[in-house]
Write a protein that holds these residues in place. Structure first.
Motif, PDB file in Angstrom:
ATOM      1  N   LEU A   1     -32.506   3.103  -1.448  1.00 51.17           N
ATOM      2  CA  LEU A   1     -32.472   1.811  -2.110  1.00 51.17           C
ATOM      3  C   LEU A   1     -31.500   1.138  -1.420  1.00 51.17           C
ATOM      4  N   THR A   2     -31.604  -0.194  -1.256  1.00 56.19           N
ATOM      5  CA  THR A   2     -30.784  -1.323  -0.434  1.00 56.19           C
ATOM      6  C   THR A   2     -29.575  -1.566  -1.452  1.00 56.19           C
ATOM      7  N   ARG A   3     -29.685  -1.523  -2.993  1.00 55.96           N
ATOM      8  CA  ARG A   3     -28.480  -1.624  -3.514  1.00 55.96           C
ATOM      9  C   ARG A   3     -27.438  -0.439  -3.143  1.00 55.96           C
TER      10      ARG A   3
ATOM     11  N   LEU B   1     -26.900  -9.204  -0.165  1.00 55.22           N
ATOM     12  CA  LEU B   1     -27.967  -8.357  -0.846  1.00 55.22           C
ATOM     13  C   LEU B   1     -27.694  -8.007  -2.197  1.00 55.22           C
ATOM     14  N   CYS B   2     -28.776  -8.424  -3.104  1.00 52.37           N
ATOM     15  CA  CYS B   2     -28.478  -8.310  -4.553  1.00 52.37           C
ATOM     16  C   CYS B   2     -28.600  -6.649  -5.014  1.00 52.37           C
ATOM     17  N   ILE B   3     -27.499  -6.383  -5.873  1.00 55.15           N
ATOM     18  CA  ILE B   3     -27.562  -5.030  -6.300  1.00 55.15           C
ATOM     19  C   ILE B   3     -27.856  -4.805  -7.742  1.00 55.15           C
ATOM     20  N   THR B   4     -28.334  -5.942  -8.387  1.00 51.62           N
ATOM     21  CA  THR B   4     -28.670  -5.984  -9.868  1.00 51.62           C
ATOM     22  C   THR B   4     -29.750  -4.837 -10.175  1.00 51.62           C
ATOM     23  N   CYS B   5     -30.800  -4.960  -9.380  1.00 52.64           N
ATOM     24  CA  CYS B   5     -32.011  -4.006  -9.926  1.00 52.64           C
ATOM     25  C   CYS B   5     -32.172  -3.122  -8.464  1.00 52.64           C
ATOM     26  N   PRO B   6     -33.162  -1.994  -8.731  1.00 53.52           N
ATOM     27  CA  PRO B   6     -33.465  -1.367  -7.653  1.00 53.52           C
ATOM     28  C   PRO B   6     -34.412  -2.124  -6.656  1.00 53.52           C
TER      29      PRO B   6
ATOM     30  N   GLY C   1     -33.455  -4.847  -4.615  1.00 54.27           N
ATOM     31  CA  GLY C   1     -32.462  -5.117  -3.467  1.00 54.27           C
ATOM     32  C   GLY C   1     -32.958  -6.304  -2.810  1.00 54.27           C
TER      33      GLY C   1
ATOM     34  N   ARG D   1     -17.799  -3.943  -9.535  1.00 53.13           N
ATOM     35  CA  ARG D   1     -18.781  -2.760  -9.566  1.00 53.13           C
ATOM     36  C   ARG D   1     -18.640  -1.866 -10.827  1.00 53.13           C
ATOM     37  N   MET D   2     -19.776  -1.196 -11.059  1.00 52.39           N
ATOM     38  CA  MET D   2     -19.634  -0.014 -12.104  1.00 52.39           C
ATOM     39  C   MET D   2     -18.992   1.065 -11.388  1.00 52.39           C
TER      40      MET D   2
ATOM     41  N   LYS E   1     -13.846  -5.289  -7.917  1.00 56.11           N
ATOM     42  CA  LYS E   1     -13.824  -4.278  -6.664  1.00 56.11           C
ATOM     43  C   LYS E   1     -12.795  -4.226  -6.344  1.00 56.11           C
TER      44      LYS E   1
END
Lengths: 424, 122
Positions: free
Chosen positions: A195-197, B8-13, B15, B50-51, B76
């Motif tokens: 995945l990109t994330r 790039l967004c990392i909120t959901c899969p 991306g 970040r988590m 972060k």
């Protein structure tokens, strides 16, 4: 105490197996057993400590162990039995299971239905044929994950990761957080496979280089990995001469694909789809062997654990339904036993369902003659079901009588029928 | 001085790729993605978080390590300091999933949560 027969036995206590056990109980299976080779329930989720699990199932972003814990708690609350530290050795098409473990000893268990939930395992160096020397320090990403996250060992200090799948990238971050140096991630495809994330939060955040269209040409090192030689490849995966680079490292992690684990399935006569590597299943997750179901990564490798749980739920539900039909078949016959003055009766058992279509004829001989009128009585659980008068009873002459159709309901409820001949 | 950049967004899969226009610390415009993506872009430009999921040491547990995670995304830039602090923790089993292992760690307002039950070992 482990019983010798269960409604549903599930092989594997990962997300698929746990969901199957819960669903089987909820569908009415009485005895449900999970056999697990590890020391605890939860499967590989216990080492997947990163978050991102359960968005579909719980609408919550959970770490792997938390996702597992929810299912473990539910299974235990429903009195699912578990057999840990126990390896299933063999399964027959008749659904007999042979298992063994240091604490459980050797076990033979019959199951009315089985759910195969063994999951999958990682491809190794041998399966992708990486040339070069054979020093220690080449591990699958999942093995390293178990050591780092559960057992508390660091397998090396300087790493190269082969494969840009999610496990590879997540391990690259994990090792960096634990103080190791990750020199780079190599990916043979011209694009990221995870995945990109994960590219953003596992590689970019830690300045770990990603090399697309690159692979390991050879492993170098005596005793321990000293370096790897990377090489760029063209679109047909042919190495491009002159693009080789030596990358010093002490550990090479492989994240190069997963294979459903089906050795047991094959022993049970389950047919395997050569494309998925898992059993052929129908829409209720039943395999070609009646009463043997399969769910989760043992069938095909899923993207999300939520889907593994859903498949497990369906398989467990189907298995419980199958088991209950089996149970009914087993209890359909009722024995007919001779009373004190009866030597024998034929037939010795009757199918309760026969009374739905007609009377059932019984024939018997007495032990002692009675030269006066007698009753020939059929009792079920001490209640008189029917009787017939005879003028006398002699061992040399067979007595015939019929269980009438109207006794159908009563006969469904009794454990056995007893016939005796007594003085009137 | 306005500047444009891609993140790039990392909120959901999914991306998604987001195009952010900013003037110093101020986000002027975000193109692409959804509402949650825009919130992410805003935070990523001003206070990236970040988590964090990691482990802490356990005494007398069935395993030597307990998996833990941050109750919410953590700044972060301070993640290395967080890791160093968590390395000092050594707690006693048994522990229940969801227990707070460290409260308001490094005055961040973030708690450290146990990811699973950890029974005491034999």
């Amino acid at each position: 105490m482990i019983k010798s027969k269960y409604d549903v036995v599930i092989i594997g206590a990962g997300p698929g197996g746990l969901a199957a056990a819960i669903a089987a109980k909820q569908q009415g299976a009485q005895d449900v057993l999970i056999i697990e080779r590890d020391l605890e329930l939860g499967g590989i989720l216990q080492q997947c400590i990163h978050n991102g699990f359960g968005l579909e199932t719980f609408k919550e972003d959970l770490p792997g162990p938390s996702y597992a814990q929810h299912f473990i708690n539910d299974a235990l609350a429903l009195n699912v039995e578990t057999l840990l530290d126990t390896m299933v050795l063999d399964i027959t098409p008749q659904r007999r299971i042979y298992a063994s473990g240091a604490r459980s000893g050797f076990l033979e268990i019959d199951a009315r239905a089985i759910v195969l939930a063994m999951g999958c395992r990682e491809r190794t160096r041998a399966q992708i044929r990486i040339p070069g020397m054979r020093p220690s320090g080449v591990f699958t990403a999942g093995t390293a994950q178990r050591w780092v996250n559960v057992e508390g060992y660091m397998p090396g200090k300087r790493y190269v990761v082969l494969g840009s799948g999610d496990i590879g990238m997540i391990m690259a971050r994990r090792l960096t957080l634990e103080g190791a140096q990750v020199e780079g991630v190599l990916e043979v495809m011209p694009f990221l496979t995870g995945l990109t994330r994960n590219y953003v939060q596992c590689l970019m955040d830690f300045d770990i280089p990603l090399h697309l269209s690159h692979t390991v040409k050879r492993v170098i090192g005596r005793g321990r990995v000293e370096s790897i030689e990377s090489v760029q490849v063209d679109e047909k995966w042919n190495p491009i001469a002159g693009s080789e680079k030596i990358i010093p490292c002490d550990t090479l992690l492989l994240s190069v694909g997963l294979i459903p684990e089906n050795e047991l399935s094959k022993k049970a006569g389950v047919l395997i789809d050569p494309i998925t590597g898992g059993p052929f299943v129908d829409d209720r997750f039943e395999t070609n062997v009646p009463g043997i179901f399969a769910a989760g990564n043992v069938v095909h490798v899923y993207d999300l654990v939520d889907w593994v749980s859903e498949a497990g739920r369906q398989a467990g539900d189907s298995a419980a339904r199958f088991a209950l039909i089996e149970r009914r078949k087993e209890t359909r016959h009722v024995p007919v036993k001779p009373g004190p003055n009866v030597r024998y009766i034929v037939p010795q058992t009757i199918d309760r369902e026969s009374l739905a279509t007609g009377n059932v004829r019984m024939q018997l001989r007495v032990r002692q003659p009675i030269e006066s009128p007698v009753w020939v009585e059929i009792r079920g659980n001490d209640n008189l079901i029917t009787r017939k008068g005879e003028l006398y009873a002699r061992p040399g002459e067979i007595i015939t009588l019929e269980i009438p159709m109207k006794a159908y309901d009563e006969v469904q409820l009794v454990d056995e029928l007893v016939i005796d001949v007594v003085k009137r | 001085m306005e500047e444009k950049m891609k993140i790039l967004c990392i909120t959901c899969p999914k991306g998604c790729s987001l195009e952010v226009t900013r003037d110093g610390q101020t986000v002027v415009e975000v193109k692409g993605g959804c509402k949650r993506g825009h919130e992410y872009a805003q935070r990523e430009m001003t206070d990236p978080r970040r988590m964090v999921a990691t482990t802490v040491k356990v005494k007398n547990g069935v395993h030597p390590l307990l998996p833990v995670y941050t109750s919410e995304p953590f700044p972060k830039a301070r993640i290395p300091a967080l890791m160093a602090t968590l390395r000092e923790i050594n707690i006693d089993a048994p522990i229940e999933m969801g227990s707070i292992i460290a409260e308001n760690i490094l005055d961040s307002g973030v708690n450290i949560i146990a990811s699973r039950n950890m029974n005491a070992g034999v």
